[in-house]
Structures are given as C-alpha cells and as structure tokens.
Scaffold this active site. Structure first.
Site, PDB file in Angstrom:
ATOM      1  N   SER A 257       0.786  -0.820  -0.212  1.00  0.00           N
ATOM      2  CA  SER A 257      -0.041  -0.322   0.224  1.00  0.00           C
ATOM      3  C   SER A 257       0.671   1.350  -0.334  1.00  0.00           C
ATOM      4  O   SER A 257       2.199   1.247  -0.005  1.00  0.00           O
ATOM      5  CB  SER A 257      -1.153  -0.169   1.462  1.00  0.00           C
ATOM      6  OG  SER A 257       0.259   0.643   2.573  1.00  0.00           O
ATOM      7  N   LYS A 258       0.104   2.321  -0.015  1.00  0.00           N
ATOM      8  CA  LYS A 258       0.980   3.667  -0.461  1.00  0.00           C
ATOM      9  C   LYS A 258       1.703   3.801   1.046  1.00  0.00           C
ATOM     10  O   LYS A 258       2.610   4.442   1.231  1.00  0.00           O
ATOM     11  CB  LYS A 258      -0.151   4.649  -1.090  1.00  0.00           C
ATOM     12  CG  LYS A 258       0.526   5.989  -1.045  1.00  0.00           C
ATOM     13  CD  LYS A 258       0.275   6.676  -2.167  1.00  0.00           C
ATOM     14  CE  LYS A 258       1.002   7.944  -3.476  1.00  0.00           C
ATOM     15  NZ  LYS A 258       0.409   7.991  -4.251  1.00  0.00           N
TER      16      LYS A 258
END
Length: 496
Positions: A257-258
């Site tokens: 994920s970011k």
RNA sequence: GCCCCCAUCGUCUAGGGGACUAGGACGUGGCCCUUUCAAGGCUAAAACCGGGGUUCGAAUCCCCGUGGGGGCACCA
C-alpha cells in the site's frame, strides 16, 4: 524457445507515480522478448486521464528505465513509425474507432448522468449485486442517439458487451479461461471529455502499433474477456496475452500500500527503482533479482546479466503465482554483481557515493582501493563507511580502542611504539615488507599477532573493521600512517 | 456480494505420472579458511494446504473444500 517471428512488444505505463519494481519487471520481460527475437520494444505513455497525469512521474519513468538499461526502440524521445506515443495526443484516433464500433452496432451512445450511475451503483451494492451498467441507453435507436449527440448532449460511448453465452480467452501462462458473457459490463470506451479509456485506447494502439505479445500485470486478467471482445468487434487478430503475477509485500500478505511504501523507506528499503539506485544498488543486481521473481531458467542457474537474460528468457518458464518481495535476496544479487564488476568500473561507480558522503576521493587512489573493498560491500553506498579513512587527513581514535586485550596501558603503548619504530625503519611501507616484521614483533612482545593488528588497525584506520591492514597502510602512504600511529601513541600517553 | 487467478522448505523456485530418499538459491545454525570484516568452501535443519477420485503408480491429472491474491470507475 526459438522465436521465428520478431516480437513487437510494448511497455505502456501510466505516469501517475514513481516507477517501482513491478513496472521494472514488466518492462524487463518485454525488453527481453523483443531483443531475443530481433523485434522492437515500444514505450507508450498512457496519459488519457489528465487528472492523474504527472510530469515528474514521466521523467522518473524514463530515467528509471534507462538506469536499468532497458532502452526502448520506439516511443517518447526516440520517435518511431507510429507516433505519437502519448495517448493524450491520439484522441482523434480513438474517437474514430469508437464511432466505427457504434456504426457496427458493437457500441452505443450513453447519456446517463454521473448522478444516475452513482444512484444505480449504490442500489446494486445495497442489494448485494455486482455493480454494473443498467443498460438504459443500450438499445436506444441509433438515429435518435445520433440526433442527441448532434444537439450537443453530453454523452459517452459504451461497449455493447454480448449478454448471452460465454467466451473463452487464452492466457499464455494459465491456458484457457472461460467466463459467462453476462458478467462482462458495458464499459465506457470514450469519456464525455472525449478521452478514451484504457479498454479502448490500449486495444486500438496495440493493434495499430502491430503489437504481437501483450505482457502486462495480472490486474488486467479480469478484463481480458472484455478486451478480447473489443478485438473481435473490430475484427482484428489477437496478440498473445501474457499476464504477469503481482508482487506481494515482504510478508506475502497482499500488495504494497502507499502507506507501507513510505514506512518501508524508514527501514532503508524501497520498491522504487530510483531509490534503489540512490541506495547504491547496481542495475545489474536489481535486474537479476526481479528477473527471478516469477521466472526461472533451470534448477540451479541464478546469476544472470542482461545479455544472459536476453538469451535465456522464455515465456513458457514464467510462473503464474504471486511472489513476495525479498530484499535479502537483492543484497545477495547485488553483492554478486559488485564482485563480478571489473575493479576499475566499480571504482568509477563508487566515486559519486564518496562525494555524497562529503569525501574528496582521488579517482586514481580509489581505483587502487577498490579491489580491497570489492568483496566487503553489498551496495555502493557501503564503500564510504568502510573506506572513508583513506580520504580523511586524520582519524579520531579513543584511547580504549588502542588498548591491547588483557594488556596494561603502558604495555599497549610500548607495543604501539615498537610497531611504529619498525615501520619508521622500513625503507618503504608496503604490505609485503611490513607484515613479517610485525608478526615477529608480536612474538617478541608475547602477544598474539591478531591482537597487535587490532590495535594498529584502530590507530591507522580509526575503525575496528577495515580492509586488510597492511594493504591499507600501503595505500594510505607511509607518512600518513606514521603520523596516525604517533597520534595514537599520544592518546595512550595521556591515559597515565 | 459477484467474477477471475493462484497453491512445493520462512522466502524465491526446480519439478509437468515412475529418474523424488522432492533439487537449487536467499535467510538461519555449525565447521573450515582467516590480522578485523567480508568473500569463499563444506555441512545441518526446513516444504509437496486438506479430502476425495483417475491410475499398477500422483508433488505432478480431475473434482470438492480451504487458504492466499487480483478485479468489479467517465483510473490505469
């Protein structure tokens, strides 16, 4: 695998963020296929979504690909027969193709508003139904629809996906995949702003650009049936479809994920190509590493150069299951490639890392030092830490580091003085000339050679861990070594 | 919720009916080499998700579970 036909392949990223490992691997496999078959590797920029387009991301993309050594044959900056290679500059082509589909009854104008669509989707979700287009404009009479378009009514063009029966598509890694047509939605092909969506733009471009093999991420697999229907609607022959497995985070639990990407940087790791370059990884190491995540040659060969990969790569040996990223393995491959580099080439690549560390490294001296540290570093960035003392005028050594184990301060000082005397008496300070008398000195002092060397290592390098002591002394130079030993003696003297 | 994909040591993988006592690599432990640290050599522990079939024979083929992943936008 013998390629009878030259492959025309493309890497078609959307420059919305920094180039990461997954993109790097997709680009690599495409590049390999092109080069092993005498074909072409095309770079195409998928920038149809102007809201998300990012110029910095495009610069990062081209510099990352070039750093990896994956130069494209056609595309931005280099041109080619199928310009432009930016989808944002191909709007007319997409509109024309979308209208052709409408004329042939394979697509339709849709006038539904965003609000309508949102309401329908919301209702479907609440009813636990898969979100899909309602079909409201699907069967509008063409003449009526055209009139509304001519009147300037806001509209999109949607694909008229078949609703009955099923379709069987073929992925090179997974074989035949059959899905029911009713699960395929009437996807928008052309937006109301006139820009095409991926499903139209990529298919049209792949066909027009003569793409023979589509190697792309597995996230596209669910829309493959739609894409095949679009190809068939145009009456075009399909390329070979190859969907590459996704990369999972190191834990193996899902995609990165970011937020996790940011957190990872704190631990000195990153999935971005540019970061890896800055951290001192070699393109050779990164390439070798990612090539083997999802592909293998045989049951033992693991070391590959780009040239090796071009020769050995084979789509048939691709692995369809997802792979967890393992940075330990990157370190391993990077170390392998650092050691495989000619010393002078390694020295050349090391130079900027010394500069970054604030050290003025003389290239000639660095070239002589490099063989000493080549098998002791795993990244280029490790070098200043282990070899910085070569380029500093003096070193700072605390007294306790000059104490020989199980020996008094006075005796330690005596040992250092004796060593200093021997080196001063040497006509030339070379590794071969220094070692034997030093070992003899240790014997006379009644201490282990290793213990004496540890003291001398600290005094001359300021480090407990260093390249081989006498070779290092030789490269540091006689006067500097003697000065450092005298300074060490001073420090010891103040102890009493 | 629906659709699709995947499934061998902790991780990356070899394996595509008998050659499997399941091979290699990373990592981990031990030993050797050694002036530190590495590198290198040797070595150890470590896996076929479960259940049914098919077959003389299954890690390999089929089915069902389970688990994991991906996708369901006027993003790509």
């Amino acid at each position: 695998m013998t390629q009878t036909n030259a492959a025309r392949v493309r890497f078609a990223p959307s420059p919305t963020g920094l180039t990461h490992l997954g993109s790097g691997r997709t680009a690599l496999y495409n590049y390999l296929l092109a080069h092993q078959s005498g074909g072409k590797f095309i770079l195409r920029i998928e920038d149809t979504d102007q809201k998300r387009f990012n110029l910095d991301a495009e610069k990062d993309l081209t510099s990352s690909l070039r750093w990896l050594g994956l130069q494209w044959d056609e595309g931005p900056e280099v041109g080619g027969l199928h310009e432009p290679y930016y989808q944002s500059k191909r709007m007319a082509i997409y509109r024309q193709h979308a209208e052709q589909l409408v004329e042939n009854g394979k697509a339709f104008y849709c006038f539904c508003t965003q609000q309508e669509l949102d309401a329908v989707r919301k209702a479907q979700q609440e009813a636990k139904q898969p979100p899909h287009y309602s079909g409201k404009c699907r069967d509008l009479p063409l003449a009526e629809a055209k009139q509304r378009v001519a009147d300037g009514e806001t509209h999109v063009i949607r694909f008229k996906a078949p609703k009955d029966g099923s379709i069987t598509v073929h992925d090179e890694l997974r074989g035949d995949i059959t899905v029911q047509n009713h699960t395929i939605d009437d996807r928008v092909l052309l937006k109301s702003d006139g820009h095409a969506l991926y499903h139209l733009a990529a298919m049209v471009d792949d066909h027009l650009m003569g793409i023979t093999h589509v190697l792309r991420g597995e996230e596209w697999l669910p829309s493959l049936p739609l894409h095949v229907h679009i190809y068939e609607a145009f009456g075009w022959p399909q390329p070979k479809w190859v969907h590459l497995s996704v990369f999972l985070k190191p834990s193996g639990k899902g995609k990165m994920s970011k937020r996790e990407t940011e957190e990872m940087k704190l631990t000195g790791q990153s999935i971005f190509i540019q970061d890896l370059a800055d951290m001192g990884y070699l393109p050779e190491g990164v390439l070798n590493w990612i090539a083997l995540m999802g592909w293998s040659y045989d049951d033992k060969t693991e070391f590959f150069t780009l040239a090796d990969l071009i020769e050995k790569f084979d789509i048939a040996k691709l692995n369809p299951s997802p792979a967890a990223i393992d940075f330990k393995k990157l370190d391993h491959f990077n170390g392998l490639h650092i050691r495989a580099l000619p010393a002078d080439e390694l020295a050349r690549r090391l130079l900027p890392f010394f500069e970054k560390a604030g050290l003025q490294a003389d290239p000639a001296l660095l070239a002589r030092i490099t063989p000493l540290i080549q098998e002791r570093i795993t990244t280029l960035d490790d070098a200043p830490e282990i070899a910085g003392f070569f380029f500093r005028p003096s070193v700072e050594v605390p007294a306790d580091k000059l104490l020989i184990k199980d020996t008094s301060a006075a005796e330690s000082a005596a040992a250092l003085a004796k060593a200093l005397g021997i080196l001063e008496a040497l006509p030339e300070l070379t590794a071969t000339a220094a070692e034997a008398p030093m070992r003899a000195a240790a014997d006379e002092l009644g201490i282990k050679a290793g213990a004496l060397f540890t003291q001398l290592r600290n005094a001359t390098t300021g480090q407990e861990v260093s390249p081989p002591l006498f070779e290092s002394m030789e490269l540091i130079g006689r006067e500097t070594v003697l000065a450092r030993l005298r300074a060490g003696l001073d420090v010891l003297g103040k102890l009493n």
